[in-house]
Design an enzyme around this catalytic site. Structure first.
Site, short mmCIF file in Angstrom:
data_model
loop_
_atom_site.label_atom_id
_atom_site.label_comp_id
_atom_site.label_asym_id
_atom_site.label_seq_id
_atom_site.Cartn_x
_atom_site.Cartn_y
_atom_site.Cartn_z
NE ARG A 167 9.88 -5.37 5.78
CZ ARG A 167 8.72 -4.71 5.89
NH1 ARG A 167 8.27 -4.01 4.86
NH2 ARG A 167 8.03 -4.76 7.01
NE ARG A 221 10.96 -2.59 10.77
CZ ARG A 221 10.07 -1.79 10.19
NH1 ARG A 221 10.39 -0.56 9.88
NH2 ARG A 221 8.86 -2.23 9.91
CE LYS A 260 -2.20 -0.82 3.81
NZ LYS A 260 -1.44 -2.06 4.16
NE ARG A 283 -4.40 1.62 11.60
CZ ARG A 283 -3.35 1.03 11.07
NH1 ARG A 283 -3.41 -0.24 10.76
NH2 ARG A 283 -2.23 1.70 10.84
NE ARG A 315 2.44 -5.28 11.44
CZ ARG A 315 3.25 -4.68 10.58
NH1 ARG A 315 4.49 -5.12 10.41
NH2 ARG A 315 2.83 -3.65 9.87
#
Length: 216
Positions: A127, A155, A13, A88, A166
């Site tokens: 990542r 992270r 997004k 959301r 999530r």
């Protein structure tokens, strides 16, 4: 044009929103960025939001909506905005709809970027960030040069357990907005986000129509 981008974390997004903002000449409105900017600038809403954040609490919907209203009142958003990460849930969607109606506006289209869960997990868990430069690499799609490999970090929110949590939150809380907007009659388009960025962008622009894609 007021446009909402829906999609799970890691679906793209942010990338697509930035490209659309440049192409359509309207700002990308990401509530996370607005929160950070308002807190940094010390605006009244920023100070109010900081009280909740410092206490480890969620910032109330009405504060977020106030920031959205402030952002839409700025000159560069007069012709529309791209909403990334907001709304959301259905309650936020209803509040946004009422607020836009007060401004004489409405959501013109919703684009849902669809990427399979396992592809998202691979994207996000792969990542790695260089703490010295802030640059983000990917172990498969964008490997770091050998000289920085040793200092790369992952992270916490890119660890698999966190990513899957999530995604579950998205499925239960935000994904129902697809049905919500479909039922409301707002034009809703679903695109396959597991393709090269340029292909996804091209399809979105085509779906939004030649008039939108040609907007200065």
């Amino acid at each position: 044009m007021d446009l909402i981008l829906l999609g799970a974390p890691g679906a793209g997004k942010g990338t697509q929103g930035a490209l659309l903002a440049e192409r359509l000449g309207i700002p990308k409105t990401a509530t996370g960025d607005m929160l950070r900017d308002a807190v940094r600038q010390g605006t009244p809403l920023g100070r109010e939001a900081k009280r909740y954040m410092d206490a480890g609490e969620l910032v109330p919907d009405e504060v977020i909506l106030g920031m959205v209203r402030e952002r839409l009142s700025q000159p560069d958003a007069a012709a529309g905005a791209i909403f990334d990460g907001y709304p959301r849930n259905a309650a936020q969607a209803e509040s946004l709809g009422r607020m836009l109606a007060e401004l004489g506006r409405s959501i013109d289209a919703v684009v849902s970027i669809d990427v399979a869960e396992e592809a998202i997990v691979q994207r996000m868990t792969g990542r790695r960030t260089d703490p010295e430069t802030g640059r983000v690499y990917h172990v498969v799609h964008n490997p770091a040069p050998a000289e920085v490999q040793g200092r790369l970090v992952q992270r916490d929110d890119d660890r698999e357990e966190t990513v899957r949590h999530r995604l579950e939150v998205y499925r239960t809380t935000t994904e129902p907005l697809v049905a919500y907007y479909r039922a409301s009659g707002v034009p809703l388009h679903t695109v396959d986000g597991d393709r090269p960025i340029e292909q996804v962008q091209g399809e979105i622009l085509e779906l939004l129509g030649n008039d939108a894609s040609a907007r200065p």
